[in-house]
Design a protein around this motif. Structure first.
Motif, mmCIF file in Angstrom:
data_model
loop_
_atom_site.group_PDB
_atom_site.id
_atom_site.type_symbol
_atom_site.label_atom_id
_atom_site.label_comp_id
_atom_site.label_asym_id
_atom_site.label_seq_id
_atom_site.Cartn_x
_atom_site.Cartn_y
_atom_site.Cartn_z
ATOM 1 N N GLU A 1 3.712 5.753 -2.950
ATOM 2 C CA GLU A 1 4.975 6.363 -3.383
ATOM 3 C C GLU A 1 5.091 6.422 -4.903
ATOM 4 O O GLU A 1 5.726 7.321 -5.445
ATOM 5 C CB GLU A 1 6.158 5.584 -2.805
ATOM 6 C CG GLU A 1 6.305 5.759 -1.313
ATOM 7 C CD GLU A 1 7.393 4.891 -0.711
ATOM 8 O OE1 GLU A 1 7.745 5.149 0.449
ATOM 9 O OE2 GLU A 1 7.881 3.951 -1.381
ATOM 10 N N GLU A 2 4.480 5.456 -5.584
ATOM 11 C CA GLU A 2 4.525 5.425 -7.047
ATOM 12 C C GLU A 2 3.432 6.279 -7.681
ATOM 13 O O GLU A 2 3.301 6.318 -8.903
ATOM 14 C CB GLU A 2 4.409 3.977 -7.538
ATOM 15 C CG GLU A 2 5.613 3.127 -7.177
ATOM 16 C CD GLU A 2 5.440 1.664 -7.550
ATOM 17 O OE1 GLU A 2 4.362 1.284 -8.060
ATOM 18 O OE2 GLU A 2 6.382 0.902 -7.321
ATOM 19 N N GLY A 3 2.620 6.935 -6.850
ATOM 20 C CA GLY A 3 1.567 7.797 -7.370
ATOM 21 C C GLY A 3 0.283 7.071 -7.737
ATOM 22 O O GLY A 3 -0.607 7.663 -8.337
ATOM 23 N N ALA A 4 0.183 5.815 -7.386
ATOM 24 C CA ALA A 4 -1.027 5.036 -7.683
ATOM 25 C C ALA A 4 -1.971 5.112 -6.482
ATOM 26 O O ALA A 4 -2.260 4.123 -5.814
ATOM 27 C CB ALA A 4 -0.655 3.586 -7.996
ATOM 28 N N ARG A 5 -2.430 6.322 -6.231
ATOM 29 C CA ARG A 5 -3.248 6.577 -5.046
ATOM 30 C C ARG A 5 -4.543 5.768 -5.033
ATOM 31 O O ARG A 5 -4.918 5.206 -4.006
ATOM 32 C CB ARG A 5 -3.560 8.066 -4.972
ATOM 33 C CG ARG A 5 -4.210 8.472 -3.706
ATOM 34 C CD ARG A 5 -4.346 9.965 -3.636
ATOM 35 N NE ARG A 5 -4.793 10.340 -2.312
ATOM 36 C CZ ARG A 5 -4.950 11.570 -1.921
ATOM 37 N NH1 ARG A 5 -4.678 12.560 -2.749
ATOM 38 N NH2 ARG A 5 -5.363 11.837 -0.725
ATOM 39 N N PHE A 6 -5.222 5.695 -6.163
ATOM 40 C CA PHE A 6 -6.464 4.914 -6.233
ATOM 41 C C PHE A 6 -6.206 3.457 -5.868
ATOM 42 O O PHE A 6 -6.946 2.862 -5.090
ATOM 43 C CB PHE A 6 -7.095 5.000 -7.621
ATOM 44 C CG PHE A 6 -8.264 4.062 -7.769
ATOM 45 C CD1 PHE A 6 -9.507 4.391 -7.242
ATOM 46 C CD2 PHE A 6 -8.111 2.835 -8.398
ATOM 47 C CE1 PHE A 6 -10.579 3.512 -7.351
ATOM 48 C CE2 PHE A 6 -9.178 1.949 -8.514
ATOM 49 C CZ PHE A 6 -10.417 2.287 -7.988
ATOM 50 N N HIS A 7 -5.157 2.877 -6.448
ATOM 51 C CA HIS A 7 -4.833 1.479 -6.164
ATOM 52 C C HIS A 7 -4.471 1.269 -4.694
ATOM 53 O O HIS A 7 -4.805 0.248 -4.101
ATOM 54 C CB HIS A 7 -3.699 0.988 -7.062
ATOM 55 C CG HIS A 7 -4.126 0.775 -8.469
ATOM 56 N ND1 HIS A 7 -3.929 1.728 -9.444
ATOM 57 C CD2 HIS A 7 -4.738 -0.260 -9.075
ATOM 58 C CE1 HIS A 7 -4.409 1.279 -10.586
ATOM 59 N NE2 HIS A 7 -4.904 0.072 -10.394
ATOM 60 N N ALA A 8 -3.781 2.232 -4.098
ATOM 61 C CA ALA A 8 -3.405 2.132 -2.684
ATOM 62 C C ALA A 8 -4.642 2.125 -1.788
ATOM 63 O O ALA A 8 -4.777 1.271 -0.906
ATOM 64 C CB ALA A 8 -2.484 3.279 -2.300
ATOM 65 N N THR B 1 0.837 -1.199 0.000
ATOM 66 C CA THR B 1 0.000 0.000 0.000
ATOM 67 C C THR B 1 0.875 1.253 0.000
ATOM 68 O O THR B 1 0.633 2.191 -0.772
ATOM 69 C CB THR B 1 -0.954 -0.010 1.205
ATOM 70 O OG1 THR B 1 -1.756 -1.191 1.155
ATOM 71 C CG2 THR B 1 -1.851 1.211 1.206
ATOM 72 N N VAL B 2 1.908 1.262 0.837
ATOM 73 C CA VAL B 2 2.830 2.403 0.865
ATOM 74 C C VAL B 2 3.562 2.534 -0.468
ATOM 75 O O VAL B 2 3.735 3.644 -0.992
ATOM 76 C CB VAL B 2 3.830 2.275 2.037
ATOM 77 C CG1 VAL B 2 4.951 3.291 1.933
ATOM 78 C CG2 VAL B 2 3.098 2.424 3.363
ATOM 79 N N ARG B 3 3.996 1.405 -1.034
ATOM 80 C CA ARG B 3 4.687 1.422 -2.333
ATOM 81 C C ARG B 3 3.793 2.031 -3.413
ATOM 82 O O ARG B 3 4.236 2.846 -4.227
ATOM 83 C CB ARG B 3 5.111 0.015 -2.733
ATOM 84 C CG ARG B 3 5.882 -0.033 -4.049
ATOM 85 C CD ARG B 3 6.216 -1.453 -4.465
ATOM 86 N NE ARG B 3 5.093 -2.369 -4.434
ATOM 87 C CZ ARG B 3 4.166 -2.479 -5.395
ATOM 88 N NH1 ARG B 3 4.218 -1.716 -6.464
ATOM 89 N NH2 ARG B 3 3.186 -3.350 -5.288
ATOM 90 N N LEU B 4 2.522 1.646 -3.412
ATOM 91 C CA LEU B 4 1.586 2.201 -4.388
ATOM 92 C C LEU B 4 1.450 3.712 -4.211
ATOM 93 O O LEU B 4 1.410 4.461 -5.204
ATOM 94 C CB LEU B 4 0.220 1.517 -4.269
ATOM 95 C CG LEU B 4 0.156 0.084 -4.766
ATOM 96 C CD1 LEU B 4 -1.149 -0.580 -4.326
ATOM 97 C CD2 LEU B 4 0.302 0.022 -6.280
#
Length: 119
Positions: A86-93, A81-84
């Motif tokens: 950090e990668e800008g994939a806020r919706f996926h997180a 979740t944190v990785r998502l």
């Protein structure tokens, strides 16, 4: 003896988690961590099923604490979740965190209900 049962259950659950995670994730071309979600939901259902059964003791040490403890992975859920994020994939997180909680609780409810129906 209980410690040995936990170790044996974990020795089976951890590799199964890895293999199941990789198998599920390989089928999806997305950043969403479907593999972790799958093992966590399955583990939640199984643990609740076991906990709702009348017999406990050795079975719970082996299958509940050992196997389910190693199969499910809250730390990986948090990391992914944190990785998502950090990668800008806020919706996926957000979807990962929400789906994990909702599906995990739903699976646990179903597992417990199934055990009660069979008992």
């Amino acid at each position: 003896m209980t410690l040995l049962l936990v170790v044996v259950g974990a020795a089976v659950g951890a590799p199964l988690r890895y293999l199941a995670d990789r198998a599920v994730q390989a089928r999806h071309d997305t950043v969403f961590p479907w593999g972790t979600l799958t093992v966590n939901v399955a583990g939640s259902a199984l643990l609740a099923f076991l906990a709702a059964l009348p017999a406990q003791g050795a079975v719970m040490a082996l299958a509940g604490t050992g196997f389910c403890g190693a199969l499910t992975t809250y730390s990986t859920l948090g990391y992914e979740t944190v990785r998502l994020l950090e990668e800008g994939a806020r919706f996926h997180a957000v979807a990962n965190a929400a789906a994990s909680i909702v599906a995990g609780l739903g699976a646990a409810s179903c597992g417990a209900a199934l055990a009660q129906a069979l008992a």
